[in-house]
Design a protein around this motif. Structure first.
Motif, PDB file in Angstrom:
ATOM      1  N   VAL A 199       0.841  -1.202   0.000  1.00 42.50           N
ATOM      2  CA  VAL A 199       0.000   0.000   0.000  1.00 42.50           C
ATOM      3  C   VAL A 199       0.874   1.249   0.000  1.00 42.50           C
ATOM      4  N   VAL A 200       1.942   1.218   0.772  1.00 35.60           N
ATOM      5  CA  VAL A 200       2.851   2.364   0.828  1.00 35.60           C
ATOM      6  C   VAL A 200       3.528   2.568  -0.520  1.00 35.60           C
ATOM      7  N   VAL A 201       3.947   1.484  -1.147  1.00 37.85           N
ATOM      8  CA  VAL A 201       4.594   1.586  -2.463  1.00 37.85           C
ATOM      9  C   VAL A 201       3.627   2.181  -3.481  1.00 37.85           C
ATOM     10  N   VAL A 202       2.391   1.719  -3.493  1.00 38.58           N
ATOM     11  CA  VAL A 202       1.393   2.252  -4.424  1.00 38.58           C
ATOM     12  C   VAL A 202       1.154   3.733  -4.156  1.00 38.58           C
ATOM     13  N   ALA A 203       1.091   4.118  -2.889  1.00 43.54           N
ATOM     14  CA  ALA A 203       0.878   5.527  -2.547  1.00 43.54           C
ATOM     15  C   ALA A 203       2.049   6.387  -3.004  1.00 43.54           C
ATOM     16  N   VAL A 215       4.215   5.698  -5.470  1.00 45.46           N
ATOM     17  CA  VAL A 215       4.206   5.740  -6.936  1.00 45.46           C
ATOM     18  C   VAL A 215       3.127   6.700  -7.434  1.00 45.46           C
ATOM     19  N   ALA A 216       1.951   6.644  -6.831  1.00 44.89           N
ATOM     20  CA  ALA A 216       0.870   7.548  -7.244  1.00 44.89           C
ATOM     21  C   ALA A 216       1.254   9.003  -7.015  1.00 44.89           C
ATOM     22  N   ALA A 217       1.898   9.283  -5.888  1.00 42.55           N
ATOM     23  CA  ALA A 217       2.326  10.654  -5.604  1.00 42.55           C
ATOM     24  C   ALA A 217       3.384  11.116  -6.608  1.00 42.55           C
ATOM     25  N   LEU A 218       4.320  10.238  -6.960  1.00 39.26           N
ATOM     26  CA  LEU A 218       5.359  10.605  -7.933  1.00 39.26           C
ATOM     27  C   LEU A 218       4.775  10.818  -9.327  1.00 39.26           C
ATOM     28  N   VAL A 219       3.817   9.976  -9.701  1.00 41.45           N
ATOM     29  CA  VAL A 219       3.156  10.150 -11.000  1.00 41.45           C
ATOM     30  C   VAL A 219       2.410  11.483 -11.038  1.00 41.45           C
ATOM     31  N   ALA A 238       1.144   8.490 -17.557  1.00 43.59           N
ATOM     32  CA  ALA A 238      -0.266   8.083 -17.648  1.00 43.59           C
ATOM     33  C   ALA A 238      -0.369   6.560 -17.736  1.00 43.59           C
ATOM     34  N   LEU A 239       0.569   5.942 -18.437  1.00 43.81           N
ATOM     35  CA  LEU A 239       0.561   4.486 -18.534  1.00 43.81           C
ATOM     36  C   LEU A 239       1.011   3.831 -17.226  1.00 43.81           C
ATOM     37  N   VAL A 240       1.946   4.460 -16.527  1.00 48.91           N
ATOM     38  CA  VAL A 240       2.381   3.942 -15.225  1.00 48.91           C
ATOM     39  C   VAL A 240       1.231   4.006 -14.225  1.00 48.91           C
ATOM     40  N   ALA A 241       0.367   4.993 -14.378  1.00 49.17           N
ATOM     41  CA  ALA A 241      -0.768   5.145 -13.468  1.00 49.17           C
ATOM     42  C   ALA A 241      -1.750   3.980 -13.580  1.00 49.17           C
ATOM     43  N   ILE A 242      -1.617   3.160 -14.615  1.00 52.50           N
ATOM     44  CA  ILE A 242      -2.478   1.984 -14.779  1.00 52.50           C
ATOM     45  C   ILE A 242      -2.104   0.894 -13.783  1.00 52.50           C
ATOM     46  N   LEU A 243      -0.858   0.819 -13.393  1.00 57.36           N
ATOM     47  CA  LEU A 243      -0.364  -0.298 -12.586  1.00 57.36           C
ATOM     48  C   LEU A 243      -1.165  -0.584 -11.315  1.00 57.36           C
ATOM     49  N   PRO A 244      -1.589   0.414 -10.542  1.00 60.56           N
ATOM     50  CA  PRO A 244      -2.351   0.088  -9.325  1.00 60.56           C
ATOM     51  C   PRO A 244      -3.703  -0.580  -9.587  1.00 60.56           C
ATOM     52  N   SER A 245      -4.220  -0.485 -10.802  1.00 62.86           N
ATOM     53  CA  SER A 245      -5.521  -1.096 -11.083  1.00 62.86           C
ATOM     54  C   SER A 245      -5.398  -2.567 -11.490  1.00 62.86           C
ATOM     55  N   LEU A 246      -4.201  -3.047 -11.750  1.00 58.15           N
ATOM     56  CA  LEU A 246      -4.034  -4.422 -12.220  1.00 58.15           C
ATOM     57  C   LEU A 246      -4.509  -5.486 -11.224  1.00 58.15           C
TER      58      LEU A 246
END
Length: 86
Positions: A5-9, A11-15, A41-49
């Motif tokens: 969860v921390v990693v996703v947060a 990554v989302a903040a950096l994106v 924008a494509l990296v932002a897809i990763l959390p939905s996988l």
């Protein structure tokens, strides 16, 4: 689980930060900035996988996978439009 969860947060903040910083130069025609914003924008897809995997195993409703699919398609469309120059 908490580390994920921390990693996703992070990554989302950096994106988000990268998109905010490079959005104006990309809008003004800077091709390199537009390319980076499209990649973000494509990296932002990763959390939905995980939604696709969890829906396939039946742990979440199929409607979640449908919502994730719509989000992924919109992100891909945004990346294509950015790269084509609006």
């Amino acid at each position: 689980m908490v580390v994920g969860v921390v990693v996703v947060a992070v990554v989302a903040a950096l994106v988000l930060l990268g998109t905010l910083v490079l959005g104006v130069p990309a809008w003004r025609g800077n091709r390199r900035a537009a390319l980076v914003v499209a990649v973000l924008a494509l990296v932002a897809i990763l959390p939905s996988l995980p939604a696709f995997v969890l829906a396939a195993t039946g742990e979440i409703p199929a409607v979640a996978a449908v919502a994730a699919t719509v989000g992924v398609l919109l992100q891909v469309l945004a990346a294509v439009l950015i790269l084509r120059g609006r």
